[in-house]
Structure formats: C-alpha cells, structure tokens
Write an enzyme that holds these catalytic residues in place. Structure first.
Site, PDB file in Angstrom:
ATOM      1  N   GLY A 168       0.782  -1.226   0.000  1.00  0.00           N
ATOM      2  CA  GLY A 168       0.000   0.000   0.000  1.00  0.00           C
ATOM      3  C   GLY A 168       0.811   1.271   0.000  1.00  0.00           C
ATOM      4  N   LYS A 169       2.135   1.180  -0.155  1.00  0.00           N
ATOM      5  CA  LYS A 169       2.988   2.359  -0.072  1.00  0.00           C
ATOM      6  C   LYS A 169       3.168   3.037  -1.433  1.00  0.00           C
ATOM      7  CE  LYS A 169       3.574   1.709   4.300  1.00  0.00           C
ATOM      8  NZ  LYS A 169       2.773   0.503   4.507  1.00  0.00           N
TER       9      LYS A 169
END
Length: 200
Positions: A168-169
């Site tokens: 999710g980065k």
C-alpha cells in the site's frame, strides 16, 4: 524486468554474493539525499532496527503520533520500550509538536514523527525540539518516498529515516523496507545488526 533478470542470473540469492541490493541501496540513498541506505525485510523491521541503533530498550520511551499504523509503536515495544502516543495536528494528521514536547520525560529516548501519506511532519519545529531536549529524532517515512519539506528530501534532515515497500505504499515491491542514514557509524551499526554480526 532487466533488474529482475540480473538478480536471477547473478548466481547468488543473498546480499553478500551479489550486487543488485548494493546497487539499489546506492541509487535509493542518492534519490533521497542520504549518504547511505540499507535494504531490509520490511518497514516494521526498518523501524525496529533504527530504534535499536538509537538505544531504545527496556525502560526507555518512544513518543509516536496516536494516528499511525501499529508498527510505529510495535517496533518500540518489541525492543522492550514504551510507546507514548501523542495527538496529531488535525490539518496535517502529523505529530503535534507541542504535544510531543509536553510528553518528554527523563526516560524519553526518541521522538519518532510519522510522515503521513507523503506529507512530511514539521521537521523544523521537531529539529528544534530535539536540540532543546537532546532526544533523538528518527523518521517513520514509510509513506514518504520522494517527499520534501521546505525543499529538503527525507535523507537530508541529518537523522535516520525508515521506509516501507509494502503493497500500500507509494513505492512498492509487495513487501520490503529500507533505512536512510546520515552517517557512516550508524549505517555500520545497523548493517551488523541486520546481518547477524557478519561484516561486509
């Protein structure tokens, strides 16, 4: 694709025998304005390793923003430290500097801002707080790949920064993490810890 092929064909499956990790670390450090980078297993490990190098352990306190992922406090707790959550600024969701200042005690070892969703915390005010109290200021920069504060990149604040490559980065490898270091001494201490005491 070519980087993956190079890694597959280099004949080694760990850091010591190949060059791909070293090349990535060098490029990643340069991109963020840091002298050194160290690739690790994940962002949580990056935070834990940073705190360990700063002497966090039983009886020490780590000030963290109350609005963050569990890893910010978990890294301190795994080392025996106590995570001390403080309020965030409602305009930025970054750590409230006044709240952090009010939470400092003689046991405080570290104030660890989290740069929320690519927005860097007020590093000018935090740097002054660090100088005034003598408390170290590592950055949880898991969400701050390529981010800048007043023109400075994450690696240019003179403090350790931990980043994540989790799915999710901003920059993802599915999983993984890295640390940026402002000096050779801290980098070497972290390298030895991450490699089970084996020197480069």
């Amino acid at each position: 694709r070519t980087g993956l092929i190079r890694a597959l064909e280099q004949g080694q499956w760990w850091r010591m025998g190949g060059s791909e990790v070293d090349s990535f670390e060098s490029e990643f450090a340069d991109f963020h304005g840091a002298p050194h980078a160290l690739a690790v297993t994940n962002g949580t490990h990056a935070l834990e390793l940073a705190l360990q190098c700063m002497g966090v352990g039983p009886g020490t306190e780590v000030i963290v923003p109350a609005f963050t992922f569990i890893s910010s406090s978990q890294a301190a707790q795994r080392l025996g430290g106590v995570a001390v959550p403080v309020d965030v600024d409602l305009d930025t969701y970054n750590i409230d500097v006044a709240a952090a200042a009010a939470a400092v005690t003689p046991r405080t070892k570290v104030i660890m801002p989290v740069h929320m969703a690519g927005l860097i915390a007020d590093m000018d005010a935090l740097d002054k707080l660090s100088a005034d109290t003598g408390v170290t200021l590592p950055q949880d920069a898991a969400h701050a790949h390529g981010a800048r504060w007043q023109g400075k990149r994450v690696g240019e604040f003179g403090t350790v920064a931990a980043l994540s490559f989790q799915n999710g980065k901003l920059m993802t490898a599915g999983e993984g993490g890295a640390l940026l270091f402002p000096d050779q001494e801290t980098y070497e201490a972290a390298f030895l810890r991450h490699s089970c005491g084996r020197p480069r």
